[in-house]
Design a protein around this motif. Structure first.
Motif, PDB file in Angstrom:
ATOM      1  N   ALA A   8      -7.689  -1.841  -4.191  1.00  0.00           N
ATOM      2  CA  ALA A   8      -7.448  -3.159  -4.760  1.00  0.00           C
ATOM      3  C   ALA A   8      -6.194  -3.122  -5.627  1.00  0.00           C
ATOM      4  CB  ALA A   8      -8.650  -3.606  -5.575  1.00  0.00           C
ATOM      5  N   ALA A   9      -5.253  -4.016  -5.329  1.00  0.00           N
ATOM      6  CA  ALA A   9      -3.988  -4.064  -6.063  1.00  0.00           C
ATOM      7  C   ALA A   9      -4.009  -5.195  -7.090  1.00  0.00           C
ATOM      8  CB  ALA A   9      -2.834  -4.251  -5.095  1.00  0.00           C
ATOM      9  N   SER A  10      -3.332  -4.951  -8.200  1.00  0.00           N
ATOM     10  CA  SER A  10      -3.254  -5.975  -9.239  1.00  0.00           C
ATOM     11  C   SER A  10      -2.160  -6.993  -8.941  1.00  0.00           C
ATOM     12  CB  SER A  10      -2.996  -5.330 -10.597  1.00  0.00           C
ATOM     13  OG  SER A  10      -1.762  -4.619 -10.590  1.00  0.00           O
ATOM     14  N   PHE A  59       1.895  -8.079  -0.635  1.00  0.00           N
ATOM     15  CA  PHE A  59       3.123  -8.283   0.126  1.00  0.00           C
ATOM     16  C   PHE A  59       4.363  -8.135  -0.760  1.00  0.00           C
ATOM     17  CE2 PHE A  59       1.292  -9.021   4.139  1.00  0.00           C
ATOM     18  CZ  PHE A  59       0.086  -9.673   3.921  1.00  0.00           C
ATOM     19  N   PHE A  60       4.155  -7.872  -2.058  1.00  0.00           N
ATOM     20  CA  PHE A  60       5.272  -7.497  -2.923  1.00  0.00           C
ATOM     21  C   PHE A  60       5.666  -6.036  -2.685  1.00  0.00           C
ATOM     22  CE2 PHE A  60       5.163 -11.470  -4.453  1.00  0.00           C
ATOM     23  CZ  PHE A  60       4.657 -11.758  -5.719  1.00  0.00           C
ATOM     24  N   PHE A  61       4.738  -5.254  -2.104  1.00  0.00           N
ATOM     25  CA  PHE A  61       4.988  -3.841  -1.866  1.00  0.00           C
ATOM     26  C   PHE A  61       5.822  -3.675  -0.590  1.00  0.00           C
ATOM     27  CE2 PHE A  61       2.266  -1.837  -4.999  1.00  0.00           C
ATOM     28  CZ  PHE A  61       1.358  -2.835  -5.307  1.00  0.00           C
ATOM     29  N   ASN A  62       6.871  -2.856  -0.675  1.00  0.00           N
ATOM     30  CA  ASN A  62       7.656  -2.558   0.521  1.00  0.00           C
ATOM     31  C   ASN A  62       6.809  -1.784   1.532  1.00  0.00           C
ATOM     32  OD1 ASN A  62       9.701  -2.083  -2.060  1.00  0.00           O
ATOM     33  ND2 ASN A  62      10.488  -3.417  -0.465  1.00  0.00           N
ATOM     34  N   LYS A 118      -7.322 -10.875  -0.501  1.00  0.00           N
ATOM     35  CA  LYS A 118      -8.014 -10.053  -1.501  1.00  0.00           C
ATOM     36  C   LYS A 118      -7.063  -9.072  -2.177  1.00  0.00           C
ATOM     37  CE  LYS A 118     -12.407 -10.260   1.019  1.00  0.00           C
ATOM     38  NZ  LYS A 118     -13.478  -9.471   1.695  1.00  0.00           N
ATOM     39  N   ASN A 119      -5.787  -9.069  -1.762  1.00  0.00           N
ATOM     40  CA  ASN A 119      -4.823  -8.091  -2.283  1.00  0.00           C
ATOM     41  C   ASN A 119      -5.371  -6.679  -2.182  1.00  0.00           C
ATOM     42  OD1 ASN A 119      -2.716  -9.876  -2.901  1.00  0.00           O
ATOM     43  ND2 ASN A 119      -3.667 -10.415  -4.846  1.00  0.00           N
ATOM     44  N   ILE A 167       7.242  -0.627  -4.760  1.00  0.00           N
ATOM     45  CA  ILE A 167       7.945  -1.892  -4.949  1.00  0.00           C
ATOM     46  C   ILE A 167       9.372  -1.539  -5.342  1.00  0.00           C
ATOM     47  CG2 ILE A 167       8.105  -4.034  -6.245  1.00  0.00           C
ATOM     48  CD1 ILE A 167       5.089  -3.899  -6.676  1.00  0.00           C
ATOM     49  N   LEU A 168      10.307  -1.832  -4.460  1.00  0.00           N
ATOM     50  CA  LEU A 168      11.714  -1.431  -4.614  1.00  0.00           C
ATOM     51  C   LEU A 168      11.761   0.082  -4.782  1.00  0.00           C
ATOM     52  CD1 LEU A 168      13.005  -4.367  -6.819  1.00  0.00           C
ATOM     53  CD2 LEU A 168      13.148  -4.087  -4.346  1.00  0.00           C
ATOM     54  N   THR A 169      12.127   0.595  -5.952  1.00  0.00           N
ATOM     55  CA  THR A 169      12.210   2.046  -6.150  1.00  0.00           C
ATOM     56  C   THR A 169      11.095   2.591  -7.021  1.00  0.00           C
ATOM     57  OG1 THR A 169      13.695   1.733  -8.014  1.00  0.00           O
ATOM     58  CG2 THR A 169      14.711   2.039  -5.855  1.00  0.00           C
ATOM     59  N   SER A 170      10.112   1.762  -7.320  1.00  0.00           N
ATOM     60  CA  SER A 170       9.006   2.197  -8.179  1.00  0.00           C
ATOM     61  C   SER A 170       7.784   2.527  -7.340  1.00  0.00           C
ATOM     62  CB  SER A 170       8.654   1.093  -9.184  1.00  0.00           C
ATOM     63  OG  SER A 170       9.734   0.856 -10.058  1.00  0.00           O
TER      64      SER A 170
END
Length: 115
Positions: free
Chosen positions: A23-25, A29-32, A75-76, A99-102
């Protein structure tokens, strides 16, 4: 702070099935890319399955045909359906997202497959 929380691990007999959840906070779809890694006893952490934002999926050869990575945007949550489990699948399974470089990691969930 982005958080990933895994669940669904446990003890299962060889040949059995488990489904792991992450489960993501944040909106997944923000995650690459989002992945499942595992770390077996005395082994290095290895990439098991990944899915990128465009939906491309990759598996390590040892799980191809047995594991399925999928996601539910409503449900992310990222999932790993694991069938025909083998004792060598035993380990701590970690959810990872970039997410980007993180890079972000969950705390891990233990999967133990008995023979």
């Amino acid at each position: 702070q982005v958080q990933l929380v895994e669940s669904g691990g446990g003890l299962v007999q060889a040949g059995g099935s488990l489904t792991l959840s992450c489960a993501a906070s944040e909106n997944i779809f923000f995650f690459n890319v989002m992945d499942w890694y595992r770390e077996g006893p005395g082994e290095q952490r290895e990439l098991v399955a990944s899915i990128n934002v465009g939906g491309r999926i990759d598996y390590v050869s040892s799980v191809e045909g047995r594991f399925t990575i999928f996601r539910d945007g409503s449900k992310n949550t990222l999932f790993l359906q694991m069938n025909s489990l083998k004792p060598e699948d035993t380990g701590v399974y970690y959810c990872h997202g970039r997410i980007l470089t993180s890079d972000y990691w969950g705390q891990g969930t233990q999967v133990t497959v008995s023979s």
